[in-house]
Design a protein around this motif. Structure first.
Motif, PDB file in Angstrom:
ATOM      1  N   SER A 173       0.831  -1.202   0.000  1.00 39.77           N
ATOM      2  CA  SER A 173       0.000   0.000   0.000  1.00 39.77           C
ATOM      3  C   SER A 173       0.864   1.249   0.000  1.00 39.77           C
ATOM      4  O   SER A 173       0.502   2.274  -0.572  1.00 39.77           O
ATOM      5  CB  SER A 173      -0.949  -0.012   1.185  1.00 39.77           C
ATOM      6  OG  SER A 173      -0.275  -0.403   2.341  1.00 39.77           O
ATOM      7  N   LEU A 174       2.050   1.159   0.608  1.00 42.18           N
ATOM      8  CA  LEU A 174       2.970   2.298   0.570  1.00 42.18           C
ATOM      9  C   LEU A 174       3.417   2.577  -0.868  1.00 42.18           C
ATOM     10  O   LEU A 174       3.545   3.728  -1.281  1.00 42.18           O
ATOM     11  CB  LEU A 174       4.181   2.000   1.454  1.00 42.18           C
ATOM     12  CG  LEU A 174       5.077   3.174   1.796  1.00 42.18           C
ATOM     13  CD1 LEU A 174       4.297   4.252   2.495  1.00 42.18           C
ATOM     14  CD2 LEU A 174       6.238   2.715   2.649  1.00 42.18           C
ATOM     15  N   GLY A 175       3.596   1.501  -1.621  1.00 46.31           N
ATOM     16  CA  GLY A 175       3.966   1.652  -3.023  1.00 46.31           C
ATOM     17  C   GLY A 175       2.879   2.374  -3.802  1.00 46.31           C
ATOM     18  O   GLY A 175       3.162   3.272  -4.602  1.00 46.31           O
ATOM     19  N   PHE A 176       1.620   1.995  -3.553  1.00 41.73           N
ATOM     20  CA  PHE A 176       0.525   2.683  -4.250  1.00 41.73           C
ATOM     21  C   PHE A 176       0.491   4.153  -3.872  1.00 41.73           C
ATOM     22  O   PHE A 176       0.306   5.025  -4.729  1.00 41.73           O
ATOM     23  CB  PHE A 176      -0.824   2.030  -3.920  1.00 41.73           C
ATOM     24  CG  PHE A 176      -1.012   0.707  -4.580  1.00 41.73           C
ATOM     25  CD1 PHE A 176      -0.948   0.614  -5.957  1.00 41.73           C
ATOM     26  CD2 PHE A 176      -1.220  -0.438  -3.845  1.00 41.73           C
ATOM     27  CE1 PHE A 176      -1.102  -0.603  -6.573  1.00 41.73           C
ATOM     28  CE2 PHE A 176      -1.375  -1.658  -4.461  1.00 41.73           C
ATOM     29  CZ  PHE A 176      -1.308  -1.743  -5.822  1.00 41.73           C
ATOM     30  N   LEU A 199      10.489  20.062  -2.606  1.00 43.26           N
ATOM     31  CA  LEU A 199       9.529  20.238  -3.702  1.00 43.26           C
ATOM     32  C   LEU A 199       8.746  18.942  -3.889  1.00 43.26           C
ATOM     33  O   LEU A 199       9.136  17.895  -3.371  1.00 43.26           O
ATOM     34  CB  LEU A 199      10.250  20.640  -4.981  1.00 43.26           C
ATOM     35  CG  LEU A 199      10.663  22.115  -4.950  1.00 43.26           C
ATOM     36  CD1 LEU A 199      11.973  22.326  -5.622  1.00 43.26           C
ATOM     37  CD2 LEU A 199       9.599  22.971  -5.596  1.00 43.26           C
ATOM     38  N   ALA A 200       7.647  19.058  -4.623  1.00 40.64           N
ATOM     39  CA  ALA A 200       6.725  17.923  -4.719  1.00 40.64           C
ATOM     40  C   ALA A 200       7.422  16.671  -5.252  1.00 40.64           C
ATOM     41  O   ALA A 200       7.150  15.567  -4.809  1.00 40.64           O
ATOM     42  CB  ALA A 200       5.548  18.295  -5.609  1.00 40.64           C
ATOM     43  N   GLY A 201       8.332  16.863  -6.213  1.00 35.59           N
ATOM     44  CA  GLY A 201       9.021  15.713  -6.796  1.00 35.59           C
ATOM     45  C   GLY A 201       9.785  14.914  -5.767  1.00 35.59           C
ATOM     46  O   GLY A 201       9.890  13.698  -5.861  1.00 35.59           O
ATOM     47  N   PHE A 202      10.323  15.603  -4.759  1.00 34.45           N
ATOM     48  CA  PHE A 202      11.066  14.851  -3.750  1.00 34.45           C
ATOM     49  C   PHE A 202      10.138  14.031  -2.883  1.00 34.45           C
ATOM     50  O   PHE A 202      10.423  12.866  -2.595  1.00 34.45           O
ATOM     51  CB  PHE A 202      11.915  15.774  -2.871  1.00 34.45           C
ATOM     52  CG  PHE A 202      12.672  15.006  -1.824  1.00 34.45           C
ATOM     53  CD1 PHE A 202      13.782  14.278  -2.184  1.00 34.45           C
ATOM     54  CD2 PHE A 202      12.246  14.952  -0.523  1.00 34.45           C
ATOM     55  CE1 PHE A 202      14.465  13.517  -1.256  1.00 34.45           C
ATOM     56  CE2 PHE A 202      12.915  14.190   0.419  1.00 34.45           C
ATOM     57  CZ  PHE A 202      14.032  13.470   0.052  1.00 34.45           C
ATOM     58  N   ALA A 203       9.032  14.649  -2.456  1.00 36.98           N
ATOM     59  CA  ALA A 203       8.129  13.941  -1.542  1.00 36.98           C
ATOM     60  C   ALA A 203       7.657  12.633  -2.161  1.00 36.98           C
ATOM     61  O   ALA A 203       7.650  11.579  -1.512  1.00 36.98           O
ATOM     62  CB  ALA A 203       6.943  14.830  -1.199  1.00 36.98           C
ATOM     63  N   SER A 204       7.292  12.682  -3.456  1.00 37.91           N
ATOM     64  CA  SER A 204       6.780  11.458  -4.070  1.00 37.91           C
ATOM     65  C   SER A 204       7.887  10.438  -4.258  1.00 37.91           C
ATOM     66  O   SER A 204       7.695   9.249  -4.036  1.00 37.91           O
ATOM     67  CB  SER A 204       6.092  11.777  -5.381  1.00 37.91           C
ATOM     68  OG  SER A 204       6.957  12.439  -6.244  1.00 37.91           O
ATOM     69  N   LYS A 205       9.073  10.902  -4.667  1.00 40.63           N
ATOM     70  CA  LYS A 205      10.182   9.964  -4.846  1.00 40.63           C
ATOM     71  C   LYS A 205      10.585   9.340  -3.528  1.00 40.63           C
ATOM     72  O   LYS A 205      10.933   8.168  -3.463  1.00 40.63           O
ATOM     73  CB  LYS A 205      11.384  10.695  -5.446  1.00 40.63           C
ATOM     74  CG  LYS A 205      11.507  10.530  -6.932  1.00 40.63           C
ATOM     75  CD  LYS A 205      12.856  11.007  -7.368  1.00 40.63           C
ATOM     76  CE  LYS A 205      12.847  11.376  -8.820  1.00 40.63           C
ATOM     77  NZ  LYS A 205      14.090  12.015  -9.220  1.00 40.63           N
ATOM     78  N   TRP A 206      10.531  10.157  -2.482  1.00 40.53           N
ATOM     79  CA  TRP A 206      10.887   9.645  -1.152  1.00 40.53           C
ATOM     80  C   TRP A 206       9.981   8.488  -0.773  1.00 40.53           C
ATOM     81  O   TRP A 206      10.440   7.443  -0.296  1.00 40.53           O
ATOM     82  CB  TRP A 206      10.772  10.790  -0.147  1.00 40.53           C
ATOM     83  CG  TRP A 206      11.109  10.417   1.255  1.00 40.53           C
ATOM     84  CD1 TRP A 206      12.358  10.348   1.797  1.00 40.53           C
ATOM     85  CD2 TRP A 206      10.193  10.054   2.290  1.00 40.53           C
ATOM     86  NE1 TRP A 206      12.266   9.971   3.105  1.00 40.53           N
ATOM     87  CE2 TRP A 206      10.962   9.778   3.439  1.00 40.53           C
ATOM     88  CE3 TRP A 206       8.813   9.940   2.357  1.00 40.53           C
ATOM     89  CZ2 TRP A 206      10.385   9.402   4.647  1.00 40.53           C
ATOM     90  CZ3 TRP A 206       8.236   9.556   3.549  1.00 40.53           C
ATOM     91  CH2 TRP A 206       9.019   9.295   4.682  1.00 40.53           C
ATOM     92  N   LEU A 207       8.683   8.656  -1.033  1.00 39.43           N
ATOM     93  CA  LEU A 207       7.742   7.572  -0.717  1.00 39.43           C
ATOM     94  C   LEU A 207       8.066   6.322  -1.528  1.00 39.43           C
ATOM     95  O   LEU A 207       7.991   5.203  -1.023  1.00 39.43           O
ATOM     96  CB  LEU A 207       6.310   8.020  -1.018  1.00 39.43           C
ATOM     97  CG  LEU A 207       5.621   8.840   0.058  1.00 39.43           C
ATOM     98  CD1 LEU A 207       4.270   9.316  -0.428  1.00 39.43           C
ATOM     99  CD2 LEU A 207       5.443   7.999   1.319  1.00 39.43           C
TER     100      LEU A 207
END
Lengths: 297, 614
Positions: free
Chosen positions: B322-325, B388-396
């Motif tokens: 679910s973390l991947g999703f 920035l937004a790109g980092f938050a999503s990549k971090w996840l």
């Protein structure tokens, strides 16, 4: 509700890290000199250098981004430092984990590149190109080493990594992580910009690469940035593999131990060309990294 | 009263048709803009309703019941698409002078929204085809070869999907998602659909959605199609339309996840089918990333980069946790906003300079400062610079990949993000910095509508970067559970934390200290670019100081072995063979010889005789 203790710690730590970073640079020069049977400069020489650069009467600029680059690089280095647990001083380290710190440690590179590119100098451009290719090349083994650590300890949090290592022994005592440490140490050489991977600056080939146009206070900023970055990166290494530290003296001893290995390697190896470096990184360190990762699964 | 869902879906199309029919300068832009803004307005209005319960609507057309539903997931995708859609319309107001573009751009907008809102395969497929057709019509106007390449691959994808739908219909007797899902769930224990058939359906869907998402090896259409069209439209094309593929992969999970698990089993503790998706994603990230680095054309670079970033989404979905999703869905949003922004910046550059090759550009930062600032935000977001937004999503995605025990896949993301750094810097260097060619002296800042469009996409990059919790809270709700903890500024997963606000503050402190050191130093004097170090030699304007061609030559040399193989050439060759075969077939059968036609007749009669008919 300002947390004065934290603020004082941050200020104190920044001053300490900058000072020790400069001393590390001095140690580097001194040790190199002794290896080559020279006396070398005094250990505080980089501080004098930086003060001299700050005292220049005039600086030249190529525009806003040219100024912003070094400022951004130093700012990012300081930010990275604040998220690493340094001995008893945890600062902000509970709020960001390994991935964030690993990224923040790479951001200064972008700052330097940004400034260097805006100068429009061809030597800078070659330096930028080499810097980015080194980064692309080292990223895979670097990532694998980090993954091995995370998989073994089961956490991304640096604070937990430290306490787990203090409870169960240092990372390098685990065979798989020892392999990861070797990989990381090779990458570390490139992160610090030392031979055989000092391809970015390569003084003899491309006259300092990205820094070629910088003088005066810009160069002083870059020197300071290098000092902070050196401190942060060695501390990062200590946290990941050498079990962190319970006081600043222990941290310092471990940092210097890490630094000396880097200096000894650097002083006897000539520089790689960039394509050799890429092929090298994608061969031995990557293979070792994959082995380390598979052993920790 | 017409239903709101129909308005959301068809408003852009109607506006497009009106704009095309009227074709009056000024009016068509206004109508188009209104049409593009309506879905966003309605989605905003329905936000609180959707959080509580799904909005349904169904209509019967020629015997088929089309069902539309706005649930938490389709709302998310539709909102992302309509945000980019609005920015596209604003951008097109500046860059497009023809009503033809408006018609098809808005038609593909309708198609994308319809794909996201459909709850049955009839509507899904129809609108999927509309989306494909409209985007094809946008490309064919400028380049026939590239558009046909896109079309043929899309048709292969679409008919693979049609076959898969046909098989599903034959097996379950249903076309709507809810029933199919139910039937396949029950079938997982019954096993009426054999493993081979399940694998076939999976493979067909994989082809269908892989084409749209641009997964390697089905990515070859992307560089051509993304570049040979109006760049404002590409903001939508690569920002939102490629998400239809990603959405398809999610649909695959929803419809057949359990059945696929039951049929294909697990591989070293991972779901086999998810493992395949994850590796397709990982390979896409790396291969497209390397190709992006080596491009010499600004549009090609971003096209490959877009393919590479969509690879991240597939990879994240393939992790199966679910973390991947959560990571993948967050990246859907951040990719849409930063890549949309990139294409609008590209549109501005191309509009103002008329050039696309890196070798013709340079030093534009002084001429187009606002566009440069927007480009810089996009660069920082794509390269994954906190906050920035790109980092938050990549971090996840990092957290998810390593936690899911897929170390080599996670290694591919590390490599991919290093490569991303390299190609965005190439863009920065070649376009904005260095010496300015003399024919770019009178370049002006981009027109106002385009600047507004850029601002619309830049704000989410900053906002969701500093406060990623806004998105993850919604995603938690969508995925049903407390997957990513924390508050608005802080993300907490079971193993890690990322406090975006504190990172911002730390970065600000750092910048303030560095700024103080800078201000303390001596005054600065501005000098020209040509007043520079050239091994101590004087430099004049005639020298070209910037490296504009083959910037990453050493990388190309290091990768020489791999670059010998190209999917592009493979497909071209395949097309050539098919064409030759068709030619030889035509020449040998329709040879104009009356006797051979009578021989065919004789052979057919012989076959019939042997069969016993005569």
């Amino acid at each position: 509700m300002l947390d004065w203790k934290l603020i004082l710690e941050v200020i104190g730590m920044l001053i300490y890290a900058t000072f020790m970073g400069f001393i590390f640079m001095g140690i580097e020069r001194k040790a190199m000199a002794r290896i080559q049977r020279r006396v070398g400069p005094p250990i505080y020489q980089p501080i004098i250098d930086t003060l001299k650069l700050l005292g220049k009467k005039e600086s030249v600029t190529h525009g806003f981004i040219y100024d912003f680059g070094p400022v951004f690089a130093l700012g990012a280095s300081i930010a990275a430092l604040l998220f690493i647990p340094l001995a008893g001083f945890r600062l902000f380290s509970a709020n960001a984990d390994l991935i964030v710190v690993a990224y923040l440690l790479e951001v200064p590179m972008l700052g330097i590149m940004l400034g260097a590119m805006s100068s429009g100098n061809p030597y800078s451009a070659v330096g930028v190109q080499r810097g980015l290719l080194t980064m692309v090349a080292m990223q895979l083994p670097y990532g694998l080493a980090l993954i091995a650590i995370i998989q073994h300890w089961g956490t991304f949090k640096l604070n937990e990594l430290v306490s787990l290592q203090q409870a169960h022994g240092w990372s390098i005592l685990v065979p798989a992580l020892f392999v990861a440490m070797i990989v990381f140490d090779i990458v570390f050489q490139a992160m610090l910009g030392l031979e055989p991977f000092d391809i970015i600056t390569a003084p003899a080939e491309i006259s300092m690469g990205p820094m070629v146009e910088y003088g005066g206070k810009h160069a002083a900023l870059l020197f300071t940035q290098h000092a902070v970055q050196l401190f942060a990166e060695t501390a990062f290494f200590v946290v990941l593999f050498l079990g962190g530290a319970s006081n600043l003296l222990e941290l310092l001893i471990k940092q210097i131990a890490v630094l000396f290995i880097a200096i000894f390697v650097a002083s006897i190896y000539p520089r790689f060309t960039i394509d050799q470096a890429a092929k090298f990184f994608w061969k031995w360190p990557t293979i070792l990294g994959i082995i380390a990762v598979l052993l920790t699964m | 009263m017409i239903n709101e869902l129909l308005i959301i879906i068809f408003a852009p199309l109607i506006a497009g048709v009106i704009a095309w029919a009227l074709d009056i300068k000024g009016v068509r832009e206004a109508v188009g803009l209104i049409g593009a803004a309506i879905p966003l307005a309605y989605l905003a209005k329905l936000y609180s309703t959707v959080l509580n319960e799904a909005v349904n609507y169904s209509v019967t057309v020629s015997g088929f019941t089309l069902q539309f539903q706005l649930n938490t997931m389709s709302w998310y995708f539709a909102a992302v698409a309509s945000l980019v859609g609005l920015a596209m319309a604003l951008g097109m107001a500046s860059t497009s002078k023809s009503s033809y573009d408006w018609l098809f751009a808005l038609m593909s907008y309708t198609g994308v929204l319809g794909v996201f809102l459909s709850q049955d395969f009839v509507g899904f497929f129809l609108l999927w085809e509309m989306m494909t057709f409209a985007s094809f019509m946008m490309v064919i106007r400028r380049n026939k070869h590239e558009s046909l390449k896109y079309f043929v691959l899309s048709v292969i994808g679409a008919y693979a999907m049609l076959i898969a739908i046909g098989i599903l219909y034959a097996k379950t007797g249903a076309l709507d998602f809810a029933t199919i899902r139910q039937a396949l769930y029950i079938d997982a224990s019954l096993g009426a659909i054999s493993t081979a058939e399940t694998a076939l359906i999976f493979g067909l869907f994989l082809t269908a959605f892989g084409v749209k998402a641009g997964a390697v090896p089905l990515h070859v259409w992307a560089p051509g199609a993304y570049s040979e069209t109006d760049q404002s439209y590409t903001a939508f094309f690569s920002g939102a339309l490629s998400k239809a593929g990603a959405y398809g992969f999610l649909l695959l999970y929803i419809l057949m996840g359990y059945k696929l698990y039951a049929a294909l089993g697990t591989f070293h503790g991972h779901l086999t089918f998810a493992y395949i998706i994850a590796w397709i994603g990982a390979i896409t990230v790396v291969v497209a990333g390397f190709l992006a680095v080596l491009q010499e054309d600004i549009r090609k670079l971003f096209a490959y980069s877009s393919v590479s970033q969509v690879g991240y989404i597939l990879l994240a979905f393939g992790l199966g946790s679910s973390l991947g999703f959560a990571g993948g869905l967050f990246h859907v949003l951040s990719h849409a906003v930063f890549k949309g922004l990139f294409w609008l910046v590209t549109a501005a550059i191309i509009l103002q300079t008329g050039k696309t090759q890196f070798k013709d550009m340079g030093g534009l930062a002084e001429k187009m400062p606002f566009t440069f600032a927007m480009g810089l935000i996009a660069v920082l977001s794509l390269a994954g610079i906190p906050p920035l937004a790109g980092f938050a999503s990549k971090w996840l995605i990092y957290e998810a990949a390593i936690s899911a025990h897929m170390p080599l896949v996670a290694g591919a993301i590390f490599l991919g993000s290093g490569i991303a750094f390299a190609y965005v810097v190439r863009f920065l260097y070649a376009v904005w910095f260095g010496q300015r060619p003399s024919d770019l002296e009178d370049v002006k800042e981009a027109p106002l509508p385009l600047l507004i469009a850029m601002a619309i996409l830049a704000i989410p990059n900053l906002l969701f970067g500093v406060a990623p919790g806004i998105v993850t809270k919604y995603l938690n709700r969508m995925l049903g559970g407390d997957i990513v903890g924390g508050d608005y500024y802080k993300l907490v997963t079971p193993t890690g934390t990322y406090n975006a606000l504190l990172v911002t503050i730390a970065l600000t402190i750092g910048l303030a200290i560095a700024g103080l050191v800078y201000l303390y130093g001596a005054k600065v004097r501005k000098i020209k670019v040509t007043n520079t170090y050239q091994s101590g030699n004087p430099v004049t304007e005639e020298f070209n100081l910037s490296i504009r061609k083959n910037f990453y030559r050493p990388l190309a040399e290091a990768l020489e072995f791999w670059l010998k193989y190209s999917w592009d050439r493979f497909y071209e060759r395949l097309a050539g063979i098919a064409e030759d075969f068709a030619d030889s077939l035509r020449q040998s059968f329709y040879n104009g010889n009356v006797q051979s036609y009578s021989w065919y007749l004789a052979i057919v009669l012989l076959i019939l005789a042997l069969w016993g008919v005569l």
